[in-house]
Design a protein around this motif. Structure first.
Motif, PDB file in Angstrom:
ATOM      1  N   LEU A 204      17.972 113.452  14.063  1.00  0.00           N
ATOM      2  CA  LEU A 204      17.331 114.875  13.674  1.00  0.00           C
ATOM      3  C   LEU A 204      18.785 115.854  13.653  1.00  0.00           C
ATOM      4  O   LEU A 204      19.279 115.745  14.721  1.00  0.00           O
ATOM      5  CB  LEU A 204      16.273 115.609  14.352  1.00  0.00           C
ATOM      6  N   ASP A 205      19.071 116.350  12.573  1.00  0.00           N
ATOM      7  CA  ASP A 205      20.154 117.118  12.387  1.00  0.00           C
ATOM      8  C   ASP A 205      21.518 116.778  12.961  1.00  0.00           C
ATOM      9  O   ASP A 205      22.202 117.342  13.996  1.00  0.00           O
ATOM     10  CB  ASP A 205      19.893 118.762  13.442  1.00  0.00           C
ATOM     11  N   HIS A 206      22.075 115.555  12.556  1.00  0.00           N
ATOM     12  CA  HIS A 206      22.812 115.033  13.286  1.00  0.00           C
ATOM     13  C   HIS A 206      24.325 115.491  13.218  1.00  0.00           C
ATOM     14  O   HIS A 206      25.280 115.076  14.156  1.00  0.00           O
ATOM     15  CB  HIS A 206      22.916 113.399  12.596  1.00  0.00           C
ATOM     16  N   ALA A 207      24.458 116.430  12.096  1.00  0.00           N
ATOM     17  CA  ALA A 207      25.828 117.083  12.127  1.00  0.00           C
ATOM     18  C   ALA A 207      25.706 118.505  12.832  1.00  0.00           C
ATOM     19  O   ALA A 207      26.804 119.434  12.600  1.00  0.00           O
ATOM     20  CB  ALA A 207      26.261 117.165  10.756  1.00  0.00           C
ATOM     21  N   SER A 208      24.979 118.912  13.616  1.00  0.00           N
ATOM     22  CA  SER A 208      24.627 119.897  14.295  1.00  0.00           C
ATOM     23  C   SER A 208      25.259 120.243  15.723  1.00  0.00           C
ATOM     24  O   SER A 208      24.593 120.902  16.293  1.00  0.00           O
ATOM     25  CB  SER A 208      23.215 120.533  14.126  1.00  0.00           C
ATOM     26  N   GLY A 209      26.180 119.499  16.037  1.00  0.00           N
ATOM     27  CA  GLY A 209      26.808 119.566  17.180  1.00  0.00           C
ATOM     28  C   GLY A 209      25.692 119.069  18.346  1.00  0.00           C
ATOM     29  O   GLY A 209      25.033 118.069  18.193  1.00  0.00           O
ATOM     30  N   ASP A 210      25.813 119.805  19.508  1.00  0.00           N
ATOM     31  CA  ASP A 210      24.690 119.357  20.698  1.00  0.00           C
ATOM     32  C   ASP A 210      23.293 119.546  19.974  1.00  0.00           C
ATOM     33  O   ASP A 210      22.446 118.833  20.587  1.00  0.00           O
ATOM     34  CB  ASP A 210      24.830 120.085  21.742  1.00  0.00           C
TER      35      ASP A 210
END
Length: 348
Positions: A204-210
């Motif tokens: 889920l949301d792999h490019a959203s940092g932490d």
């Protein structure tokens, strides 16, 4: 309408679709796994007489009409808001999964097990966004399958999904791959697709940092196996509140939507069932639409299935019980005896 066709684990990585809800231009990139969630809490069996017990000490902080009290335990997470945040549309025509995005935003550094459980419970409502290799609209017009973008981890593949159009746009900015498009899908259709395919889990949301999470198939299997197939209570709680919200939830309970209670046992004491008390003293039995709703609180209670006849017996057998508190972690609702009249009347 779901865009997935059922298939066996040995089939290809494509999915079939009829029409995308929205299209933008993302890419994909591999991600590292997050820590897996804690092992499932074992279930116990109690009699209806145990409903008179209280599974946790009273909260010393005064409650308000919009804040349900919870047990004052160091490891427990505070309750969420009564209502879900107002939905927004990062992609026109499709609402973001605001509750899921909020749960992911709580992660800082390595995801903790209780944070992953919170993400998992909030995933169980609304839509998620998926990435498709190529032009989804053109592929659909040609009657072709839609290959989902995946991340690789060694020999494993994990399906990429996003809580919002904003999270998906972040991945576009991160990798610059503009040969892909995106669409929205109901979460239960996505979970069944992942479990039916050769995948190790969901990212889920792999490019959203932490603010991202990896949910392994073992957790996804439990989410689906213990969920109401139509997510009736979760859907009603996550929607904008109206005068009919309470009756919608009661109708779902009458129709057989699954419920759980939270039980615990003080050292040397009897088994008790968790209650919440309003500032004015009203007592509400805590009930949960899914075991994850309880486990995400981090209180150490055990989730026990609640049959409708047990619920009715508990309400009728305790005149001091004001009603129910559904999904205390939020979004939540209090149901009074008047709200539950349809359930009590039908059980007679």
């Amino acid at each position: 309408m779901a865009l997935f066709s059922r298939r066996k684990k040995s089939d290809s990585d494509d999915v079939s679709a009829e029409r995308p809800e929205g299209v933008i231009e993302p890419g994909e990139q591999p991600v590292a796994p997050a820590e897996p969630p804690a092992a499932a809490v074992p279930q116990v069996t109690i009699s209806t007489s145990s409903f008179r017990g209280v599974g946790a000490p009273a909260d010393a902080t005064p409650a308000t009409d919009s804040t349900p009290p919870v047990a004052a335990r160091p490891s427990a997470r505070p309750p969420g808001p009564m209502e879900a945040p107002e939905g927004r549309e990062s992609i026109p025509g499709v609402q973001d999964n605001a509750l899921l995005a909020t749960a992911l935003a709580e992660i800082s550094g390595a995801a903790q097990p209780v944070q992953l459980l919170n993400v998992a419970r909030q995933l169980l409502q609304g839509n998620v966004f998926l990435r498709v290799k190529g032009d989804a609209r053109a592929l659909i017009a040609e009657g072709k399958d839609l290959p989902l973008a995946v991340a690789t981890r060694g020999d494993e593949q994990l399906v990429l999904a996003y809580s919002s159009g904003q999270a998906l746009s972040q991945s576009v900015h991160a990798d610059g791959d503009r040969d892909t498009s995106a669409m929205a899908q109901p979460v239960m259709a996505l979970l069944r697709y992942v479990l039916d395919g050769p995948y190790a889990g969901l990212v889920l949301d792999h490019a959203s940092g932490d603010a991202r999470a990896v949910l392994p198939t073992a957790l996804l299997e439990r989410m689906v196996s213990e969920a109401d197939a139509d997510l009736r209570i979760k859907t009603a709680l996550s929607a904008k509140r109206t005068e009919s919200t309470a009756s919608t939830i009661v109708d779902a309970i009458v129709a057989g939507a699954p419920l759980w209670i939270a039980v615990n046992q003080a050292e040397g004491g009897p088994v008790g069932v968790a209650e919440s008390r309003a500032a004015t003293g009203e007592r509400f039995l805590e009930v949960f639409s899914h075991p994850l709703e309880l486990l995400a609180l981090g209180r150490g209670d055990q989730a026990v299935p609640l049959k409708s006849e047990q619920l009715v017996a508990a309400i009728r057998g305790d005149d001091g019980l004001t009603g129910l508190l559904v999904d205390p972690a939020g979004p939540w609702i209090r149901l009074t005896r008047d709200d539950l009249a349809g359930l009590l009347t039908r059980a007679e």
